[in-house]
Write a protein that holds these residues in place. Structure first.
Motif, mmCIF file in Angstrom:
data_model
loop_
_atom_site.group_PDB
_atom_site.id
_atom_site.type_symbol
_atom_site.label_atom_id
_atom_site.label_comp_id
_atom_site.label_asym_id
_atom_site.label_seq_id
_atom_site.Cartn_x
_atom_site.Cartn_y
_atom_site.Cartn_z
ATOM 1 N N UNK A 1 -60.938 48.807 -24.890
ATOM 2 C CA UNK A 1 -60.009 49.909 -24.962
ATOM 3 C C UNK A 1 -60.490 51.058 -25.815
ATOM 4 N N UNK A 2 -60.569 52.308 -25.232
ATOM 5 C CA UNK A 2 -61.284 53.348 -26.209
ATOM 6 C C UNK A 2 -60.126 53.974 -26.903
ATOM 7 N N UNK A 3 -60.197 54.255 -27.999
ATOM 8 C CA UNK A 3 -59.471 54.986 -28.971
ATOM 9 C C UNK A 3 -58.949 56.504 -28.290
ATOM 10 N N UNK A 4 -57.649 56.841 -27.939
ATOM 11 C CA UNK A 4 -57.532 58.125 -27.305
ATOM 12 C C UNK A 4 -57.721 59.047 -28.322
ATOM 13 N N UNK A 5 -58.562 60.282 -27.783
ATOM 14 C CA UNK A 5 -58.642 61.373 -28.717
ATOM 15 C C UNK A 5 -57.434 62.165 -28.740
ATOM 16 N N UNK A 6 -57.114 63.055 -29.673
ATOM 17 C CA UNK A 6 -55.826 63.487 -30.165
ATOM 18 C C UNK A 6 -55.096 64.222 -28.942
ATOM 19 N N UNK A 7 -55.917 64.865 -28.270
ATOM 20 C CA UNK A 7 -55.468 65.672 -27.142
ATOM 21 C C UNK A 7 -54.741 64.614 -26.195
ATOM 22 N N UNK B 1 -62.369 50.639 -29.384
ATOM 23 C CA UNK B 1 -63.705 51.280 -29.777
ATOM 24 C C UNK B 1 -63.554 52.781 -29.868
ATOM 25 N N UNK B 2 -64.524 53.436 -30.475
ATOM 26 C CA UNK B 2 -64.466 54.793 -30.301
ATOM 27 C C UNK B 2 -65.760 55.313 -29.377
ATOM 28 N N UNK B 3 -65.969 56.454 -28.922
ATOM 29 C CA UNK B 3 -66.819 56.998 -28.021
ATOM 30 C C UNK B 3 -68.169 57.096 -28.891
ATOM 31 N N UNK B 4 -69.277 56.818 -28.095
ATOM 32 C CA UNK B 4 -70.655 56.903 -28.824
ATOM 33 C C UNK B 4 -70.963 56.380 -29.946
ATOM 34 N N UNK B 5 -70.504 54.972 -30.146
ATOM 35 C CA UNK B 5 -70.938 54.204 -31.240
ATOM 36 C C UNK B 5 -71.506 52.850 -30.759
ATOM 37 N N UNK B 6 -72.051 52.598 -31.755
ATOM 38 C CA UNK B 6 -72.769 51.028 -31.469
ATOM 39 C C UNK B 6 -72.055 49.962 -32.282
ATOM 40 N N UNK B 7 -71.643 48.851 -31.365
ATOM 41 C CA UNK B 7 -70.719 47.706 -31.845
ATOM 42 C C UNK B 7 -71.585 46.513 -31.980
ATOM 43 N N UNK B 8 -71.677 45.859 -32.885
ATOM 44 C CA UNK B 8 -72.227 44.475 -32.832
ATOM 45 C C UNK B 8 -71.260 43.375 -32.669
ATOM 46 N N UNK C 1 -73.201 49.701 -26.937
ATOM 47 C CA UNK C 1 -72.979 51.103 -27.019
ATOM 48 C C UNK C 1 -71.973 51.563 -26.171
ATOM 49 N N UNK C 2 -71.122 52.177 -26.885
ATOM 50 C CA UNK C 2 -69.995 52.893 -26.000
ATOM 51 C C UNK C 2 -70.119 54.021 -25.586
ATOM 52 N N UNK C 3 -69.574 54.608 -24.581
ATOM 53 C CA UNK C 3 -69.836 55.671 -23.625
ATOM 54 C C UNK C 3 -69.784 57.004 -24.454
ATOM 55 N N UNK C 4 -70.402 58.091 -24.206
ATOM 56 C CA UNK C 4 -70.590 59.035 -25.285
ATOM 57 C C UNK C 4 -68.922 59.763 -25.224
#
Length: 562
Positions: free
Chosen positions: A296-302, A203-210, A262-265
């Motif tokens: 599992x949250x998709x890691x940001x580029x950094x 998942x990506x942060x701050x998104x809503x998944x059904x 709702x994923x974490x911001x």
């Protein structure tokens, strides 16, 4: 066909699949592989996606040695009972080397349902999601999700489930329990040899998944939770509900539940378990293990080089295995949305009242089997109003439509128990059931109220009852014996939840209402597969109405023969 009606064609090929290998623990703690029956080589089976108003033509070709039939669980099948699927009820099964085209239109429904085999225990591996999208241009009555994810729970046996139920029916005892639960066909890291066989939701942060949750397990209700995340329930059994938030849901076999996650911001330096384990009320054996998937949250580029193996893993706290208090509170939160666009058309008056007792019992040993392994040397049985349903050897719907039902079934299923007793008190000494193929006959458009009462014979237990061909409104439920003078005064006739599968509470009762506006023969049974195998099932005959659009359509030319 009208211009706004889409016709979807799907081909399902049922075959043995040696590629469907899942490594699990067994008693020798060795990894296990086996051949399973699958659809189109997939386990779980292929996802079918349609829209409200679509006509579906689904050709099922049988390439295995078993007879097969497919049920489109929760589809109303208005006047198209020939496509409903339960073997020997609406059709004879599809025999080896033959095929059948299921032809039906989705009318007035949208949401998450599923399809599964409906003969013996083949649905242990033959199942898949059935997703009905709203008509084009019609939005969800909740936040539009960033992504939609089907999550289907199942059960896995290291042995052949067909052999397990066959042995249980021969010996009269309880069947061996499953070796694992699965999420989207995978058992997860809490089982031996399956650390890599886990469903991962990235998942990506701050998104809503059904999350479209489906319980396709054979014999267990399940608690489900995602660690450190809240779930917002927005739909049950493909009907919108008043949204509410919860950390845990309860979902019975045959039920579906849509939740918004709702994923974490911000990107969390952690991963999270999604786990499910059983809710257990009966005296029988069960698999008390836990299936886990990974959020599992998709890691940001950094932080691309940050591996999930180094991240802390959070686990949810699920209710206790026998937490009936949670189960009751969760069920009471479910209410119909009941808006102008999505009304709750609860029958306010009743034409036909029924009171059914639901529970286990026994049959005597057969003459050629004097070593039965059921209670006190008997064979386990299950019944409704003390009648254990005997499946015919020809299809009930065909015999009804042709007017040749004599000798196939009798239309005298009792509206009330023949012998009343203290249903949730001290069980009676006589646990024997009667056996027969009896149906209830309803005039078209009858307004039906049905109270289903659990019994303490061989132990009180929760029973998820599924009604084919209809949705119904759950207008009341409670514990102890149903009181006809007091309990109906508390019925919710405004916004009760609308379902196709409901749990009869352990040691309690549930009341439902529905409009019998769908002509045909409709199966009703416990969705705990072992109870169905023991006879906890019956059927309703809804007669044709007077108008042409109130009559059952003729059978298709390729309807399977027995």
């Amino acid at each position: 066909m009208s211009s706004n009606l889409c016709c979807s064609r799907v081909r399902l090929k049922i075959s043995p699949n040696v590629r469907g290998r899942i490594k699990l623990r067994n008693v020798t703690r060795l990894c296990h592989t086996k051949s399973i029956i699958t659809v189109n080589g997939q386990f779980p089976g292929p996802r079918i996606i349609a829209r409200e108003g679509d006509q579906l033509l689904i050709k099922v070709a049988n390439h295995v040695q078993n007879n097969i039939s497919i049920h489109w669980h929760g589809i109303r099948q208005l006047r198209s009972g020939w496509a409903d699927g339960p073997a020997y009820v609406t059709q004879c099964p599809i025999q080896t080397g033959n095929s059948y085209v299921y032809n039906f239109t989705i009318t007035g429904q949208r949401g998450t349902l599923f399809w599964h085999a409906h003969i013996s225990w083949l649905r242990s591996t033959v199942y898949g999601p059935l997703i009905i999208l709203p008509k084009r241009g019609v939005p969800y009555p909740f936040t539009k999700p960033y992504k939609e994810v089907p999550i289907i729970f199942g059960e896995w046996w290291n042995a052949d489930p067909e052999a397990i139920i066959s042995q249980a029916l021969q010996t009269g005892g309880g069947p061996n329990v499953s070796d694992a639960y699965t999420i989207n066909g995978l058992p997860g890291p809490l089982y031996n040899c399956s650390a890599k066989n886990a469903f991962k939701l990235k998942v990506h942060p701050d998104k809503t998944y059904l999350l479209r949750l489906i319980n396709a397990a054979l014999n267990d209700e399940l608690f489900f939770s995602v660690a450190n995340h809240t779930l917002k329930v927005v739909e049950a059994d493909a009907v919108y509900v008043k949204p509410f938030e919860t950390r845990t849901i309860l979902i019975a076999p045959g039920q579906t539940t849509n939740v918004l996650l709702k994923t974490k911001p911000n990107f969390p330096n952690a991963t999270f378990f999604m786990t499910a384990r059983p809710y257990v009320t009966g005296q029988g054996t069960f698999d008390n293990s836990t299936v886990a998937g990974i959020l599992e949250y998709e890691s940001p580029s950094k932080t691309k080089n940050l591996t999930t193996k180094r991240l802390p893993l959070f686990k949810p706290n699920l209710p206790a295995l026998n937490d009936t208090s949670f189960a009751t509170k969760f069920g009471n939160k479910l209410r119909s949305l009941n808006t102008q666009q999505f009304p709750a058309n609860v029958p306010q008056k009743v034409d036909k009242n029924f009171f059914f007792t639901i529970g286990l019992g026994t049959n005597p040993c057969s003459p050629n089997n004097q070593t039965c392994q059921g209670p006190n040397g008997t064979m386990f049985a299950a019944s409704i109003n003390n009648i254990s349903f005997a499946m015919p050897n020809t299809a009930l719907l065909q015999s009804h439509f042709s007017g040749q039902s004599s000798g196939v079934y009798s239309p005298d299923f009792p509206a009330n128990p023949i012998v009343p007793f203290n249903y949730t008190g001290t069980p009676p000494n006589d646990t024997m059931v009667s056996n027969g193929t009896k149906l209830v006959v309803l005039p078209f458009n009858s307004r039906v109220e049905l109270v289903m009462q659990d019994t303490s014979i061989l132990g009180a237990e929760s029973h998820p009852l599924h009604l084919h061909g209809f949705n119904f409104f759950v207008v009341g439920q409670g514990f102890g014996n149903f009181d006809r003078n007091k309990d109906p005064k508390m019925f919710n006739l405004v916004d009760p939840v609308e379902r196709n599968t409901v749990g009869v509470p352990s040691g309690g009762w549930v009341a439902i209402r529905f409009l019998a506006d769908n002509p045909g023969v409709w199966f009703m049974h416990c969705h705990l597969e072992i109870h169905t195998s023991w006879g906890l099932k019956m059927g309703w005959v809804v007669l044709d109405g007077k108008l042409p659009n109130q009559k059952l359509l003729p059978p298709p030319a390729d309807l399977p023969k027995c």
